[in-house]
Write a protein that holds these residues in place. Sequence first.
Motif, PDB file in Angstrom:
ATOM      1  N   ASN A  48       0.785  -1.227   0.000  1.00 27.20           N
ATOM      2  CA  ASN A  48       0.000   0.000   0.000  1.00 27.20           C
ATOM      3  C   ASN A  48       0.819   1.280   0.000  1.00 27.20           C
ATOM      4  O   ASN A  48       0.270   2.354  -0.174  1.00 27.20           O
ATOM      5  N   ASP A  49       2.113   1.198   0.197  1.00 22.89           N
ATOM      6  CA  ASP A  49       2.919   2.410   0.192  1.00 22.89           C
ATOM      7  C   ASP A  49       3.303   2.851  -1.216  1.00 22.89           C
ATOM      8  O   ASP A  49       3.798   3.944  -1.419  1.00 22.89           O
ATOM      9  N   VAL A  50       3.043   1.992  -2.212  1.00 22.50           N
ATOM     10  CA  VAL A  50       3.362   2.319  -3.605  1.00 22.50           C
ATOM     11  C   VAL A  50       2.181   1.902  -4.471  1.00 22.50           C
ATOM     12  O   VAL A  50       1.607   0.834  -4.290  1.00 22.50           O
ATOM     13  N   GLY A  51       1.831   2.760  -5.410  1.00 27.99           N
ATOM     14  CA  GLY A  51       0.734   2.427  -6.308  1.00 27.99           C
ATOM     15  C   GLY A  51       1.008   2.959  -7.699  1.00 27.99           C
ATOM     16  O   GLY A  51       2.008   3.634  -7.942  1.00 27.99           O
ATOM     17  N   ALA A  52       0.096   2.643  -8.610  1.00 26.74           N
ATOM     18  CA  ALA A  52       0.245   3.088  -9.995  1.00 26.74           C
ATOM     19  C   ALA A  52      -1.063   3.666 -10.485  1.00 26.74           C
ATOM     20  O   ALA A  52      -2.129   3.083 -10.288  1.00 26.74           O
ATOM     21  N   LEU A  53      -0.985   4.820 -11.107  1.00 22.87           N
ATOM     22  CA  LEU A  53      -2.117   5.427 -11.777  1.00 22.87           C
ATOM     23  C   LEU A  53      -1.992   5.052 -13.251  1.00 22.87           C
ATOM     24  O   LEU A  53      -1.006   5.389 -13.906  1.00 22.87           O
ATOM     25  N   ILE A  54      -2.979   4.334 -13.757  1.00 25.98           N
ATOM     26  CA  ILE A  54      -2.927   3.848 -15.131  1.00 25.98           C
ATOM     27  C   ILE A  54      -3.876   4.696 -15.970  1.00 25.98           C
ATOM     28  O   ILE A  54      -5.073   4.739 -15.707  1.00 25.98           O
ATOM     29  N   ILE A  55      -3.326   5.374 -16.957  1.00 19.02           N
ATOM     30  CA  ILE A  55      -4.094   6.294 -17.785  1.00 19.02           C
ATOM     31  C   ILE A  55      -3.985   5.862 -19.244  1.00 19.02           C
ATOM     32  O   ILE A  55      -2.888   5.639 -19.756  1.00 19.02           O
ATOM     33  N   HIS A  56      -5.113   5.751 -19.901  1.00 22.03           N
ATOM     34  CA  HIS A  56      -5.117   5.383 -21.320  1.00 22.03           C
ATOM     35  C   HIS A  56      -4.845   6.607 -22.181  1.00 22.03           C
ATOM     36  O   HIS A  56      -4.940   7.740 -21.730  1.00 22.03           O
ATOM     37  N   GLN A  66      -6.390  -3.044 -19.106  1.00 16.99           N
ATOM     38  CA  GLN A  66      -6.592  -4.144 -18.159  1.00 16.99           C
ATOM     39  C   GLN A  66      -5.384  -5.078 -18.067  1.00 16.99           C
ATOM     40  O   GLN A  66      -5.053  -5.548 -16.986  1.00 16.99           O
ATOM     41  N   LEU A  67      -4.715  -5.345 -19.173  1.00 14.75           N
ATOM     42  CA  LEU A  67      -3.552  -6.232 -19.150  1.00 14.75           C
ATOM     43  C   LEU A  67      -2.426  -5.629 -18.311  1.00 14.75           C
ATOM     44  O   LEU A  67      -1.814  -6.316 -17.486  1.00 14.75           O
ATOM     45  N   TYR A  68      -2.164  -4.326 -18.489  1.00 12.58           N
ATOM     46  CA  TYR A  68      -1.146  -3.643 -17.692  1.00 12.58           C
ATOM     47  C   TYR A  68      -1.541  -3.631 -16.219  1.00 12.58           C
ATOM     48  O   TYR A  68      -0.726  -3.872 -15.334  1.00 12.58           O
ATOM     49  N   ASN A  69      -2.824  -3.344 -15.979  1.00 13.65           N
ATOM     50  CA  ASN A  69      -3.314  -3.311 -14.611  1.00 13.65           C
ATOM     51  C   ASN A  69      -3.127  -4.659 -13.923  1.00 13.65           C
ATOM     52  O   ASN A  69      -2.642  -4.729 -12.800  1.00 13.65           O
ATOM     53  N   LYS A  70      -3.509  -5.715 -14.594  1.00 10.10           N
ATOM     54  CA  LYS A  70      -3.396  -7.062 -14.016  1.00 10.10           C
ATOM     55  C   LYS A  70      -1.949  -7.384 -13.669  1.00 10.10           C
ATOM     56  O   LYS A  70      -1.664  -7.922 -12.597  1.00 10.10           O
ATOM     57  N   TYR A  77       0.998  -4.281  -6.149  1.00 16.61           N
ATOM     58  CA  TYR A  77       0.828  -2.828  -6.065  1.00 16.61           C
ATOM     59  C   TYR A  77      -0.640  -2.426  -6.200  1.00 16.61           C
ATOM     60  O   TYR A  77      -1.409  -3.063  -6.902  1.00 16.61           O
ATOM     61  N   THR A  78      -1.002  -1.338  -5.543  1.00 12.70           N
ATOM     62  CA  THR A  78      -2.314  -0.740  -5.696  1.00 12.70           C
ATOM     63  C   THR A  78      -2.364  -0.048  -7.056  1.00 12.70           C
ATOM     64  O   THR A  78      -1.409   0.587  -7.464  1.00 12.70           O
ATOM     65  N   THR A  79      -3.486  -0.215  -7.758  1.00  9.31           N
ATOM     66  CA  THR A  79      -3.621   0.413  -9.074  1.00  9.31           C
ATOM     67  C   THR A  79      -4.951   1.149  -9.176  1.00  9.31           C
ATOM     68  O   THR A  79      -5.926   0.795  -8.518  1.00  9.31           O
ATOM     69  N   TYR A  80      -4.955   2.165  -9.995  1.00 11.66           N
ATOM     70  CA  TYR A  80      -6.186   2.887 -10.312  1.00 11.66           C
ATOM     71  C   TYR A  80      -6.197   3.162 -11.803  1.00 11.66           C
ATOM     72  O   TYR A  80      -5.276   3.786 -12.337  1.00 11.66           O
ATOM     73  N   ILE A  81      -7.228   2.650 -12.468  1.00 11.20           N
ATOM     74  CA  ILE A  81      -7.396   2.926 -13.894  1.00 11.20           C
ATOM     75  C   ILE A  81      -8.373   4.070 -14.005  1.00 11.20           C
ATOM     76  O   ILE A  81      -9.534   3.953 -13.611  1.00 11.20           O
ATOM     77  N   SER A  82      -7.917   5.178 -14.535  1.00  8.88           N
ATOM     78  CA  SER A  82      -8.738   6.381 -14.629  1.00  8.88           C
ATOM     79  C   SER A  82      -9.224   6.586 -16.055  1.00  8.88           C
ATOM     80  O   SER A  82      -8.637   6.083 -17.001  1.00  8.88           O
ATOM     81  N   ARG A  83     -10.295   7.326 -16.167  1.00  4.72           N
ATOM     82  CA  ARG A  83     -10.750   7.803 -17.480  1.00  4.72           C
ATOM     83  C   ARG A  83     -10.269   9.226 -17.631  1.00  4.72           C
ATOM     84  O   ARG A  83     -10.279   9.990 -16.682  1.00  4.72           O
ATOM     85  N   ILE A  84      -9.849   9.583 -18.831  1.00  3.78           N
ATOM     86  CA  ILE A  84      -9.428  10.985 -19.053  1.00  3.78           C
ATOM     87  C   ILE A  84     -10.400  11.675 -19.961  1.00  3.78           C
ATOM     88  O   ILE A  84     -11.252  11.084 -20.542  1.00  3.78           O
TER      89      ILE A  84
END
Length: 84
Positions: A48-56, A66-70, A77-84
């Motif tokens: 939980n001390d490191v995460g990734a924000l995944i932006i298309h 989804q493949l990168y997130n998985k 790592y904690t991940t968040y897939i955002s919409r831009i």
Amino acid sequence: MIKNKIKPFVDLTDIDLQEIVLLDIKRAFSEGIREEVSMPAFYEGKKNDVGALIIHDLGSSPKNMQLYNKYIYNLGYTTYISRI
């Protein structure tokens, strides 16, 4: 060492992550998005001390990330897939 000199821009410790996700989902609905796989998503990992924000990129969607997130999530790592 430069790493020790970097400070976060904003303290986010009091931010409700679920509220952010819900706001992002509401925005997706307002844009006509209905597929669950194309919705923004938060996945809490073990590290939980490191995460990734995944932006298309433009012309893409969270569905394409989804493949990168998985992969990143399976590393713990904690991940968040955002919409831009």
